[in-house]
Structures are given as C-alpha cells and as structure tokens.
Design a protein around this motif. Structure first.
Motif, PDB file in Angstrom:
ATOM      1  N   ARG A 114       0.807  -1.222   0.000  1.00  0.00           N
ATOM      2  CA  ARG A 114       0.000   0.000   0.000  1.00  0.00           C
ATOM      3  C   ARG A 114       0.839   1.269   0.000  1.00  0.00           C
ATOM      4  O   ARG A 114       0.552   2.195  -0.747  1.00  0.00           O
ATOM      5  CB  ARG A 114      -0.929   0.003   1.227  1.00  0.00           C
ATOM      6  N   PHE A 115       1.873   1.325   0.825  1.00  0.00           N
ATOM      7  CA  PHE A 115       2.545   2.595   1.034  1.00  0.00           C
ATOM      8  C   PHE A 115       3.904   2.710   0.366  1.00  0.00           C
ATOM      9  O   PHE A 115       4.330   3.817   0.050  1.00  0.00           O
ATOM     10  CB  PHE A 115       2.651   2.888   2.535  1.00  0.00           C
ATOM     11  N   LEU A 116       4.584   1.625   0.167  1.00  0.00           N
ATOM     12  CA  LEU A 116       5.881   1.705  -0.497  1.00  0.00           C
ATOM     13  C   LEU A 116       5.753   1.511  -1.999  1.00  0.00           C
ATOM     14  O   LEU A 116       6.475   2.124  -2.772  1.00  0.00           O
ATOM     15  CB  LEU A 116       6.862   0.690   0.103  1.00  0.00           C
ATOM     16  N   ARG A 117       4.832   0.664  -2.407  1.00  0.00           N
ATOM     17  CA  ARG A 117       4.636   0.420  -3.843  1.00  0.00           C
ATOM     18  C   ARG A 117       3.454   1.180  -4.417  1.00  0.00           C
ATOM     19  O   ARG A 117       3.267   1.211  -5.622  1.00  0.00           O
ATOM     20  CB  ARG A 117       4.471  -1.066  -4.101  1.00  0.00           C
ATOM     21  N   GLY A 118       2.624   1.761  -3.568  1.00  0.00           N
ATOM     22  CA  GLY A 118       1.516   2.590  -4.033  1.00  0.00           C
ATOM     23  C   GLY A 118       0.333   1.828  -4.596  1.00  0.00           C
ATOM     24  O   GLY A 118      -0.438   2.364  -5.386  1.00  0.00           O
ATOM     25  N   TYR A 119       0.137   0.575  -4.185  1.00  0.00           N
ATOM     26  CA  TYR A 119      -0.994  -0.213  -4.666  1.00  0.00           C
ATOM     27  C   TYR A 119      -2.294   0.325  -4.063  1.00  0.00           C
ATOM     28  O   TYR A 119      -2.313   0.814  -2.927  1.00  0.00           O
ATOM     29  CB  TYR A 119      -0.853  -1.678  -4.248  1.00  0.00           C
ATOM     30  N   SER A 120      -3.384   0.178  -4.817  1.00  0.00           N
ATOM     31  CA  SER A 120      -4.704   0.468  -4.262  1.00  0.00           C
ATOM     32  C   SER A 120      -5.097  -0.703  -3.373  1.00  0.00           C
ATOM     33  O   SER A 120      -4.445  -1.751  -3.385  1.00  0.00           O
ATOM     34  CB  SER A 120      -5.728   0.637  -5.380  1.00  0.00           C
ATOM     35  N   ILE A 121      -6.193  -0.542  -2.641  1.00  0.00           N
ATOM     36  CA  ILE A 121      -6.680  -1.644  -1.797  1.00  0.00           C
ATOM     37  C   ILE A 121      -6.981  -2.862  -2.663  1.00  0.00           C
ATOM     38  O   ILE A 121      -6.624  -3.991  -2.311  1.00  0.00           O
ATOM     39  CB  ILE A 121      -7.935  -1.212  -1.005  1.00  0.00           C
ATOM     40  N   LYS A 122      -7.632  -2.654  -3.801  1.00  0.00           N
ATOM     41  CA  LYS A 122      -7.977  -3.783  -4.675  1.00  0.00           C
ATOM     42  C   LYS A 122      -6.724  -4.476  -5.207  1.00  0.00           C
ATOM     43  O   LYS A 122      -6.661  -5.700  -5.253  1.00  0.00           O
ATOM     44  CB  LYS A 122      -8.830  -3.304  -5.855  1.00  0.00           C
ATOM     45  N   GLU A 123      -5.739  -3.686  -5.611  1.00  0.00           N
ATOM     46  CA  GLU A 123      -4.503  -4.271  -6.133  1.00  0.00           C
ATOM     47  C   GLU A 123      -3.763  -5.051  -5.050  1.00  0.00           C
ATOM     48  O   GLU A 123      -3.268  -6.153  -5.287  1.00  0.00           O
ATOM     49  CB  GLU A 123      -3.597  -3.173  -6.708  1.00  0.00           C
ATOM     50  N   ALA A 124      -3.687  -4.469  -3.861  1.00  0.00           N
ATOM     51  CA  ALA A 124      -3.007  -5.151  -2.757  1.00  0.00           C
ATOM     52  C   ALA A 124      -3.748  -6.433  -2.383  1.00  0.00           C
ATOM     53  O   ALA A 124      -3.129  -7.471  -2.124  1.00  0.00           O
ATOM     54  CB  ALA A 124      -2.891  -4.226  -1.549  1.00  0.00           C
ATOM     55  N   ALA A 125      -5.078  -6.377  -2.365  1.00  0.00           N
ATOM     56  CA  ALA A 125      -5.866  -7.565  -2.054  1.00  0.00           C
ATOM     57  C   ALA A 125      -5.613  -8.660  -3.081  1.00  0.00           C
ATOM     58  O   ALA A 125      -5.437  -9.833  -2.721  1.00  0.00           O
ATOM     59  CB  ALA A 125      -7.357  -7.208  -2.008  1.00  0.00           C
ATOM     60  N   GLY A 126      -5.565  -8.296  -4.367  1.00  0.00           N
ATOM     61  CA  GLY A 126      -5.284  -9.274  -5.415  1.00  0.00           C
ATOM     62  C   GLY A 126      -3.909  -9.890  -5.264  1.00  0.00           C
ATOM     63  O   GLY A 126      -3.734 -11.100  -5.428  1.00  0.00           O
ATOM     64  N   ALA A 127      -2.927  -9.059  -4.939  1.00  0.00           N
ATOM     65  CA  ALA A 127      -1.563  -9.560  -4.780  1.00  0.00           C
ATOM     66  C   ALA A 127      -1.448 -10.498  -3.575  1.00  0.00           C
ATOM     67  O   ALA A 127      -0.643 -11.428  -3.588  1.00  0.00           O
ATOM     68  CB  ALA A 127      -0.586  -8.392  -4.635  1.00  0.00           C
ATOM     69  N   MET A 128      -2.255 -10.253  -2.556  1.00  0.00           N
ATOM     70  CA  MET A 128      -2.188 -11.084  -1.349  1.00  0.00           C
ATOM     71  C   MET A 128      -3.171 -12.248  -1.395  1.00  0.00           C
ATOM     72  O   MET A 128      -3.145 -13.109  -0.515  1.00  0.00           O
ATOM     73  CB  MET A 128      -2.462 -10.224  -0.113  1.00  0.00           C
ATOM     74  N   GLY A 129      -4.074 -12.251  -2.372  1.00  0.00           N
ATOM     75  CA  GLY A 129      -5.055 -13.325  -2.479  1.00  0.00           C
ATOM     76  C   GLY A 129      -6.169 -13.247  -1.447  1.00  0.00           C
ATOM     77  O   GLY A 129      -6.667 -14.270  -0.994  1.00  0.00           O
ATOM     78  N   VAL A 130      -6.558 -12.019  -1.070  1.00  0.00           N
ATOM     79  CA  VAL A 130      -7.641 -11.824  -0.112  1.00  0.00           C
ATOM     80  C   VAL A 130      -8.668 -10.868  -0.711  1.00  0.00           C
ATOM     81  O   VAL A 130      -8.417 -10.232  -1.736  1.00  0.00           O
ATOM     82  CB  VAL A 130      -7.114 -11.265   1.243  1.00  0.00           C
ATOM     83  N   SER A 131      -9.805 -10.736  -0.058  1.00  0.00           N
ATOM     84  CA  SER A 131     -10.830  -9.799  -0.530  1.00  0.00           C
ATOM     85  C   SER A 131     -10.417  -8.365  -0.177  1.00  0.00           C
ATOM     86  O   SER A 131      -9.625  -8.152   0.754  1.00  0.00           O
ATOM     87  CB  SER A 131     -12.172 -10.119   0.119  1.00  0.00           C
ATOM     88  N   PRO A 132     -10.949  -7.363  -0.909  1.00  0.00           N
ATOM     89  CA  PRO A 132     -10.632  -5.969  -0.558  1.00  0.00           C
ATOM     90  C   PRO A 132     -11.031  -5.622   0.882  1.00  0.00           C
ATOM     91  O   PRO A 132     -10.316  -4.883   1.551  1.00  0.00           O
ATOM     92  CB  PRO A 132     -11.429  -5.152  -1.571  1.00  0.00           C
ATOM     93  N   GLY A 133     -12.144  -6.142   1.354  1.00  0.00           N
ATOM     94  CA  GLY A 133     -12.548  -5.884   2.742  1.00  0.00           C
ATOM     95  C   GLY A 133     -11.544  -6.434   3.728  1.00  0.00           C
ATOM     96  O   GLY A 133     -11.207  -5.782   4.726  1.00  0.00           O
ATOM     97  N   ASN A 134     -11.048  -7.635   3.449  1.00  0.00           N
ATOM     98  CA  ASN A 134     -10.037  -8.239   4.311  1.00  0.00           C
ATOM     99  C   ASN A 134      -8.746  -7.431   4.254  1.00  0.00           C
ATOM    100  O   ASN A 134      -8.065  -7.242   5.278  1.00  0.00           O
ATOM    101  CB  ASN A 134      -9.799  -9.686   3.894  1.00  0.00           C
ATOM    102  N   ALA A 135      -8.398  -6.923   3.068  1.00  0.00           N
ATOM    103  CA  ALA A 135      -7.183  -6.114   2.931  1.00  0.00           C
ATOM    104  C   ALA A 135      -7.278  -4.836   3.763  1.00  0.00           C
ATOM    105  O   ALA A 135      -6.294  -4.409   4.377  1.00  0.00           O
ATOM    106  CB  ALA A 135      -6.923  -5.785   1.463  1.00  0.00           C
ATOM    107  N   LYS A 136      -8.482  -4.232   3.807  1.00  0.00           N
ATOM    108  CA  LYS A 136      -8.669  -3.030   4.629  1.00  0.00           C
ATOM    109  C   LYS A 136      -8.455  -3.343   6.109  1.00  0.00           C
ATOM    110  O   LYS A 136      -7.820  -2.572   6.828  1.00  0.00           O
ATOM    111  CB  LYS A 136     -10.077  -2.460   4.422  1.00  0.00           C
ATOM    112  N   ILE A 137      -8.984  -4.469   6.536  1.00  0.00           N
ATOM    113  CA  ILE A 137      -8.825  -4.870   7.939  1.00  0.00           C
ATOM    114  C   ILE A 137      -7.359  -5.158   8.245  1.00  0.00           C
ATOM    115  O   ILE A 137      -6.826  -4.724   9.275  1.00  0.00           O
ATOM    116  CB  ILE A 137      -9.708  -6.090   8.256  1.00  0.00           C
TER     117      ILE A 137
END
Length: 187
Positions: free
Chosen positions: A146-169
């Motif tokens: 999120r902060f070093l690579r500048g991914y959006s929540i959706k992008e970070a969630a996809g990269a981690m294999g989780v839902s966007p809601g889970n990524a926010k948590i």
C-alpha cells in the motif's frame, strides 16, 4: 386534471402586484406547514454539505428566515420546494464564502506555511525499516504494497489473495501494530 398540474386564478389590480390564487393541486397555505414539511429535508441537505450539527442547524434556520418573507401564500408545493432549494444553495455559498473565502491579499505573509520536504531523513527511513522488520509477514506485506509500492486496496488484495474488505482490515491492524512498535522505539 393531471397530477402535478394546477389551475390558477390571476387577479390584476392596477398599481400593485398581480395576485395568484391556486384553485386546484397541492398547495401550502400557511408558514407552519411549509416549515414542518421541509425543515428535515433542508437540514439533511445542509448537514450533508457542512458535516457538523451546529452549522447545519444555524444554516437551516437562515434558509427559512430568508425564504419565508419572500414567498406569497397560497403557493404550489413544487414552487416552494424549488425556492427553498435555491435558498439552500445561496445560504451554503454565503457560508463557504464567509468561512473559507479569504482573499489572497488578506493572508499575512508570516502565516503562510512553507512547503516541507516529504522525503524522509535517513534516520526516519531506518526507523521505518526497523518497524517493518518487526511486523508479522502479512502486516509487513500489506503496508509495503500500500505505502511503499503505491498499490490500491484492490490491487493489494489481489496480490495477497484476499478480498478488498479483508485487505482493509489487515491494513488497519498493521498500521495500529506499527504505531505501537514505533511508539515503543521512541520511548
């Protein structure tokens, strides 16, 4: 007659404003009804724009204080609501102008904040790296994405294999944990 249509009677009197009488259709006949049926709608609209209760209450009363003397009764409901909507826009514009519309010439040069450099110092970078190193893997991963690579929540969630809601948590918990670790490092 069709819904929303009105039959009007206009009486012309020499030397004065024409008087309009609504013969059929929904009309307001007194000020109290106008206020009771529109106050909540006006308040909610203003509150959604200013975001705080005291200002919204003050501005709502200002709308009615400005509007009611200008309206002549009886008046069709849509006409009154349109007039109130126009009054809301005018009152909000005055509010924003009063509170946030300082002219550039009015700003003192001493009070202008100098732009600051967002590039962290070597000490801050080192402390951030140490905090990240102390975080659990998933917390470190979400913060890096999120902060070093500048991914959006959706992008970070996809990269981690989780839902966007889970990524926010995950991000929320990681930030709290990082803040706690950082506070312990400084004390």
């Amino acid at each position: 007659m069709y819904p929303g249509t009105y039959r009007l009677h206009v009486q012309l009197v020499a030397g004065s404003r024409p008087e309009v009488f609504v013969l059929e259709g929904s009309v307001y006949t007194d000020w109290e009804t106008i206020y009771q049926e529109n106050a909540v709608r006006v308040y909610r609209l203003i509150f959604s724009r200013v975001g705080n209760r005291p200002d919204a209450e003050d501005l709502t009363s200002e709308v009615f204080v400005k509007s009611l003397p200008q309206l002549s009764l009886p008046a069709p409901v849509p006409q009154v609501r349109a007039y109130l909507s126009t009054a809301v826009r005018s009152v909000l514009a005055d509010h924003w102008r009063r509170h946030y519309g300082a002219l550039l010439a009015d700003v003192e040069v001493d009070n202008v904040i100098r732009p600051f450099d967002l590039t962290p110092s070597p000490e801050e970078s080192g402390r951030a790296g140490r905090v990240l190193a102390l975080l659990p893997e998933r917390s470190r991963q979400i913060l890096e994405l999120r902060f070093l690579r500048g991914y959006s929540i959706k992008e970070a969630a996809g990269a981690m294999g989780v839902s966007p809601g889970n990524a926010k948590i995950l991000q929320y918990r990681a930030l709290r944990l990082a803040a706690d670790i950082g506070a312990r490092m400084l004390s």
